[in-house]
Design a protein around this motif. Structure first.
Motif, PDB file in Angstrom:
ATOM      1  N   ARG A 118       0.857  -1.175   0.000  1.00  0.00           N
ATOM      2  CA  ARG A 118       0.000   0.000   0.000  1.00  0.00           C
ATOM      3  C   ARG A 118       0.895   1.227   0.000  1.00  0.00           C
ATOM      4  O   ARG A 118       1.859   1.318   0.764  1.00  0.00           O
ATOM      5  N   THR A 119       0.589   2.181  -0.859  1.00  0.00           N
ATOM      6  CA  THR A 119       1.415   3.367  -1.015  1.00  0.00           C
ATOM      7  C   THR A 119       0.562   4.616  -0.835  1.00  0.00           C
ATOM      8  O   THR A 119      -0.484   4.748  -1.473  1.00  0.00           O
ATOM      9  N   CYS A 122       0.422   8.740  -1.125  1.00  0.00           N
ATOM     10  CA  CYS A 122       1.072   9.856  -1.806  1.00  0.00           C
ATOM     11  C   CYS A 122       0.293  11.142  -1.528  1.00  0.00           C
ATOM     12  O   CYS A 122      -0.933  11.159  -1.606  1.00  0.00           O
ATOM     13  N   TYR A 148       9.373   4.167  -9.262  1.00  0.00           N
ATOM     14  CA  TYR A 148       8.843   3.427  -8.125  1.00  0.00           C
ATOM     15  C   TYR A 148       9.867   2.384  -7.723  1.00  0.00           C
ATOM     16  O   TYR A 148      10.353   1.609  -8.561  1.00  0.00           O
ATOM     17  N   ASP A 194       9.859  -2.991  -3.273  1.00  0.00           N
ATOM     18  CA  ASP A 194      10.204  -3.363  -1.905  1.00  0.00           C
ATOM     19  C   ASP A 194      10.834  -4.751  -1.913  1.00  0.00           C
ATOM     20  O   ASP A 194      10.202  -5.733  -2.293  1.00  0.00           O
ATOM     21  N   ARG A 246       3.426   0.257   5.005  1.00  0.00           N
ATOM     22  CA  ARG A 246       2.883   1.270   4.107  1.00  0.00           C
ATOM     23  C   ARG A 246       4.026   2.179   3.664  1.00  0.00           C
ATOM     24  O   ARG A 246       4.848   2.582   4.457  1.00  0.00           O
ATOM     25  N   ARG A 247       4.052   2.460   2.367  1.00  0.00           N
ATOM     26  CA  ARG A 247       5.130   3.261   1.813  1.00  0.00           C
ATOM     27  C   ARG A 247       4.628   4.673   1.502  1.00  0.00           C
ATOM     28  O   ARG A 247       3.509   4.836   1.037  1.00  0.00           O
ATOM     29  N   THR A 248       5.458   5.658   1.759  1.00  0.00           N
ATOM     30  CA  THR A 248       5.100   7.049   1.473  1.00  0.00           C
ATOM     31  C   THR A 248       6.222   7.671   0.653  1.00  0.00           C
ATOM     32  O   THR A 248       7.114   8.325   1.199  1.00  0.00           O
ATOM     33  N   PRO A 249       6.222   7.437  -0.692  1.00  0.00           N
ATOM     34  CA  PRO A 249       7.340   7.913  -1.506  1.00  0.00           C
ATOM     35  C   PRO A 249       7.314   9.403  -1.802  1.00  0.00           C
ATOM     36  O   PRO A 249       8.312   9.961  -2.212  1.00  0.00           O
ATOM     37  N   SER A 277      -4.280   7.095  -1.758  1.00  0.00           N
ATOM     38  CA  SER A 277      -3.764   5.803  -1.292  1.00  0.00           C
ATOM     39  C   SER A 277      -3.940   4.777  -2.405  1.00  0.00           C
ATOM     40  O   SER A 277      -5.036   4.631  -2.957  1.00  0.00           O
TER      41      SER A 277
END
Length: 308
Positions: free
Chosen positions: A20-21, A23, A86, A89, A98-101, A110
């Motif tokens: 899940r990302t 932004c 991107y 992982d 959870r990723r927050t790039p 999301s």
């Protein structure tokens, strides 16, 4: 046998991955070309899908994008936003956080993103007939099972616990089948050809299931036609028109696909594998297999094992 399940299983290699990302604009993510397939689900917020051709598609909550051959594409809050690659992982199978790039002061989006390792060397024709990119817009009351699978996967990635790795992997597998089923269901009921039509056809669908259930049986066009109440000629014309190849050509394809799976995933002797897919001698099987895959069965097994 379930044709869709068989088609996907015949191409699967390795484990799927998902994350899940989150932004917060401005943001843009470039997904590089890959050998497998992938999907994106917009959980909250909105974004744009930007294809290499420059074509843009607006995405909203609940929208799903499936990329069949992993071609390069971009997701962004705005087509003009800066784009970064991107980063995959590498912690899998440990449940990824959870990723927050990208963090800004804009609206939050999301995303649920996943990837499948699919062997594209000899794809099943049902899968290869799919568009390179499928967009399934959110529709209230449609594809309820798909929506439920997305909710469960999102919840598991949000709050991982004991058993999460196995749960996530199985949910991603389910999601792939639900996405493909949803696309097939979206095709016109009166389609004259193609796999969506073949899987609905009262004569061709049972014949396909029979071939998948027992590929080693000495099937004939006449026997398959008789089993569904059609003459040999009528069955052959109808099968070829819908599936895209004659019945015995598809039978041979599925026999070789089944044999390749047995060679990759079992220690069954080559002669026994040949017998299970309808060949009376190891020589005849080896000749047919080499014609399909370019190498003898034993060499294919040795080459496939390190990759597996």
């Amino acid at each position: 046998m379930d044709i869709l399940t068989d088609a996907v299983a015949s191409m699967r290699t390795g484990n799927p991955v998902s994350a899940r990302t989150d932004c917060r604009g401005p943001w843009g993510l470039r997904f590089s070309e890959a050998t497998g397939a992938g999907f994106h689900v917009v959980l909250t917020g909105t974004c744009w899908l930007i294809e290499p051709s420059g074509e843009r598609t607006a995405l909203g909550p609940g929208d799903i994008v499936f990329v069949r051959r992993g071609r390069e594409h971009v997701l962004a809050d705005d087509p003009a936003s800066p784009v970064v690659d991107y980063q995959v992982d590498r912690s899998w199978p440990v449940s990824p956080p959870r990723r927050t790039p990208a963090t800004g002061d804009g609206p939050l989006t999301s995303l649920l993103c996943g990837a499948y390792h699919l062997d594209q060397e000899r794809p099943h024709p049902l899968v290869s007939a799919l568009p390179d990119l499928i967009h399934l817009p959110a529709r209230r009351g449609r594809h309820l099972a798909l929506s439920s699978a997305i909710d469960m996967l999102g919840a598991e990635l949000e709050r991982p616990g004991p058993g999460s790795d196995g749960i996530v992997a199985q949910l991603i597998d389910l999601l792939l089948l639900y996405i493909l089923r949803a696309w097939l269901d979206e095709q016109p009921a009166d389609a004259a050809a193609g796999w969506a039509a073949a899987l609905r056809d009262p004569a061709i669908a049972p014949a396909l299931k029979a071939i998948h259930a027992d590929p080693g049986r000495p099937w004939t066009v006449e026997g398959l036609g008789d089993s569904v109440g059609l003459s040999r000629a009528a069955f052959a014309r109808r099968f070829t028109a819908l599936v895209g190849e004659p019945p015995l050509a598809y039978l041979t394809r599925w026999r070789m696909t089944t044999a390749a799976g047995l060679l990759r995933h079992s220690e069954t002797p080559i002669g026994v594998v040949g017998g299970q897919v309808g060949y009376g001698s190891e020589f005849a099987f080896g000749k047919a297999f080499k014609r399909a895959y370019g190498v003898p069965p034993g060499q294919y097994r040795r080459r496939a094992r390190p990759a597996a």
